[in-house]
Motif scaffolding. Sequence first.
Motif, PDB file in Angstrom:
ATOM      1  N   GLN A 103       0.837  -1.199   0.000  1.00 46.50           N
ATOM      2  CA  GLN A 103       0.000   0.000   0.000  1.00 46.50           C
ATOM      3  C   GLN A 103       0.878   1.258   0.000  1.00 46.50           C
ATOM      4  N   GLU A 104       1.926   1.240   0.804  1.00 47.14           N
ATOM      5  CA  GLU A 104       2.822   2.405   0.815  1.00 47.14           C
ATOM      6  C   GLU A 104       3.569   2.568  -0.503  1.00 47.14           C
ATOM      7  N   CYS A 105       3.859   1.450  -1.171  1.00 43.28           N
ATOM      8  CA  CYS A 105       4.484   1.559  -2.492  1.00 43.28           C
ATOM      9  C   CYS A 105       3.589   2.396  -3.406  1.00 43.28           C
ATOM     10  N   TYR A 106       2.291   2.128  -3.334  1.00 46.26           N
ATOM     11  CA  TYR A 106       1.347   2.903  -4.148  1.00 46.26           C
ATOM     12  C   TYR A 106       1.323   4.356  -3.678  1.00 46.26           C
ATOM     13  N   ASP A 107       1.085   4.552  -2.390  1.00 44.07           N
ATOM     14  CA  ASP A 107       0.889   5.911  -1.865  1.00 44.07           C
ATOM     15  C   ASP A 107       2.133   6.781  -2.020  1.00 44.07           C
ATOM     16  N   MET A 108       3.290   6.189  -1.777  1.00 44.93           N
ATOM     17  CA  MET A 108       4.510   7.012  -1.755  1.00 44.93           C
ATOM     18  C   MET A 108       4.921   7.511  -3.131  1.00 44.93           C
ATOM     19  N   MET A 109       4.400   6.901  -4.191  1.00 46.36           N
ATOM     20  CA  MET A 109       4.742   7.412  -5.519  1.00 46.36           C
ATOM     21  C   MET A 109       4.157   8.808  -5.727  1.00 46.36           C
ATOM     22  N   PHE A 110       3.018   9.080  -5.086  1.00 46.08           N
ATOM     23  CA  PHE A 110       2.457  10.433  -5.166  1.00 46.08           C
ATOM     24  C   PHE A 110       3.385  11.432  -4.468  1.00 46.08           C
ATOM     25  N   SER A 111       3.845  11.062  -3.263  1.00 45.13           N
ATOM     26  CA  SER A 111       4.776  11.944  -2.547  1.00 45.13           C
ATOM     27  C   SER A 111       6.055  12.117  -3.347  1.00 45.13           C
TER      28      SER A 111
END
Lengths: 271, 179, 367
Positions: free
Chosen positions: C148-156
């Motif tokens: 999930q963080e792999c997905y979310d952190m791409m935005f950051s």
Amino acid sequence: MSELLKARAGEKLIFDHPSVLSEAVTHYCPGCHHGIAHRLVAEVLEELELASRAIMVASVGCSVISYDYISVDSVESPHGRACAVATGVKRARPDTIVFTYQGDGDMGAIGLAESLHAAARGEHITAVFVNNTVYGMTGGQMAPTTLLGQKTTTTPMGRRMELEGGPVHMAEMMSQLAGVAYAERCSLDSVRHIRAAQDAIRKAFSIQAKGLGFSFVELLSGCPTNWHMDPVRANTRIREEMIPVFPLGVYKDITAQAVPVIADKVVEGRS
Amino acid sequence: MSAYMDVIMAGFGGQGVLLMGNVLANCAMERGLEVTYIPVYGAEMRGGTANCTVVIDSEPIGSPIVHSPRSTVILNQPSLEKFQPRLAKDGVQIINSSLVDIALVDTKRHSVCIPATDIARELGTVKMTNMVALGAWLKATGILPLKAVQDILHKVAPQHYRKLILANVRALEAGYSHS
Amino acid sequence: MSQAPERILIKGNEAIVRGALDAGCRCYFGYPITPQNEIPEAFSSMLPEQGGSFVQAESELAAVNMLLGAAACGIPAMTSSSSCGIALMQETISYMAGSCVPGVIVNMMRGGPGLGDIGPSQSDYFQAVKGGGNGDHRNFVLAPATAQECYDMMFSAFALAFKYRNPVMVLGDAIVGQMKEPVRCVPPKHALTPEQLMQQGEDWRLEGYDRHAVPEPRVLRSLLLKEGQLAAHNRSLHEKYSAMRQEAAAEQVFCDDASLVVVAFGSIARIAHSAVRHLRQAGHKVGLFRPTTLYPFPEEALRALISSGKRRFLVIEQNLGQMVEDVRLAIDGQAPVSWHGILPDLYVGAETLRAPILEALEGGKHV
């Protein structure tokens, strides 16, 4: 525009300064051909009205600050990687006209892989390759294109086949790759050859603008400083020593009807 | 309360070990549980041994890799040799007795021996060995209902396997009711 | 949105791709290397479907330079690799930092040095955080622990790259990349739209010099030969790097009353999280501090946990001692810091971390 470049009263301007070429005084040595090559590129971009779409990828070598002289949007590439950077630019902005300007060390040694693979992929970019058989900026060391027997600061006995191998022929290599639409070798030693070189550069950019593939122009150029000779003698060396090893001509042209032929093997008389 | 369970599934490459793990992991996710699935990946593309680990929990999962699994699904002999010694003390191993010499099965361990390949062959193709074994695992662990796993096949089966779903549903059933 | 979208079971590597695409990534350049091959494979089909460009480069050198070219045009672009491949990219990452070009580089770490192995490892902490390339530059480093963080952190990652015109590295490992977990592919709150991201490049991106509209062509360069030029440039970079520190972030679990705070990142942090939770259930006052940005390191948040020398810290990482240096710099001798290293290729689970955490809690070995 500086006063020197303007036509005075009663004068008719017949040799204008291309707007794509900046008025900065170059840092190149007397007799160096980079200035001529820059001008040819600038004139072609102006003539074809491509300058406002052009993005130049500057390489590492004597021409590292070519963006100070050719007034187009530019990005600086790490040594050898210009064709990879140009690939990224063109893929990101397919509507631009992208070209690299590279010397023999940049394209033929450290960046050989990036150059050949961009060509093999048929990237819609133009590579202008300046071959003067020597590393200029670092002080005259052996280049991948150094001729057999040629003395450089790292081949003090002259380049030997058994130890340093032979010169790399970029135009010939390029012509073997499927993605290449156009590959020609020209020379900047004489007016006639310079005019032919401009025709080649014009053709290379036209081919890019039409989206036909990778286009490549090799320019045999002089480096009087590192060749330890005056500019006139340097031009003679291009004709007498370089052209026999690096024959001029069109090595590949997918737009030509007939089979490409080596167009110009004639060595001009001394000027 | 944590509803923790883990399983290492192992066999020859081509026995559908990774598919079995994916089916189980997807089913756990559909049931609202936390789940991790990790395959062994490496240089061998075909013919080697394959295994994957699935961890199911009601709480966030720490390690997706398990050293001493609570359960295993063993489809071939080399997998038994590798994972039987690592099985947790109170763990259960599902063993494909069609391809494993049951004389090597440690009698001190909780083992379910099922001729999964033979059962699959009788059902039509040995390719369903994995589903027969998974059926037996579901029965032995009671972690997820058989019906939930059968339903998930429709969701996870690749397009070109769609016509085989019914056969796989039957294979799961056969493995579940055999033990 | 009336209903949360379904969770899908995907690998961290695939979550990287989906996150990048939803964040606005339009170009990907890469070269195969285990354990991140799902990234180029997924991009090769998904990017062209969205009108973007995918190139399998001839090397990591070429890939990262293609990234430099695309990024110079202000297009959200990225590359990915693992450890030794990232080492090959470092020169260009330095060029990107020097010429202020935004780009995202994903590193799914494997064991080293040299060719090492293809298992999980955190041996690139120094390479990522201390800048493996030449020159005085800094890169953001984000450390996801879940798919999930792999997905979310791409935005950051893309937002930070464009906000600061700087390279951003997303540092995972073989566990984070290879593991499948349920992921909800929904842009995080406050995420920029791809259009907002692109707008940030309007002032500097290369697009062709219109001499009638702007006075000078745009040049993205890192070569500054004239006297005082590089000093001025590096001074402005220094100011930027100082501003970047405000982006430091960490997750804290059970830290408020903890006698021992475990410091870990990425996949090791999620395993430590389990261990800490189990120990809490057994009545031990332990907590977890997980930096989610490794550069800038969340040193102020960590320092805030020091309370009159009563609290101890234990760094757990899968390498021979790298992040522990940043922890010690942050703690600055104000509290005991011990270290537990995990070698590559060795199994690590919550149960294997229990003993070292209890030992540190009791003030055992102080390495």
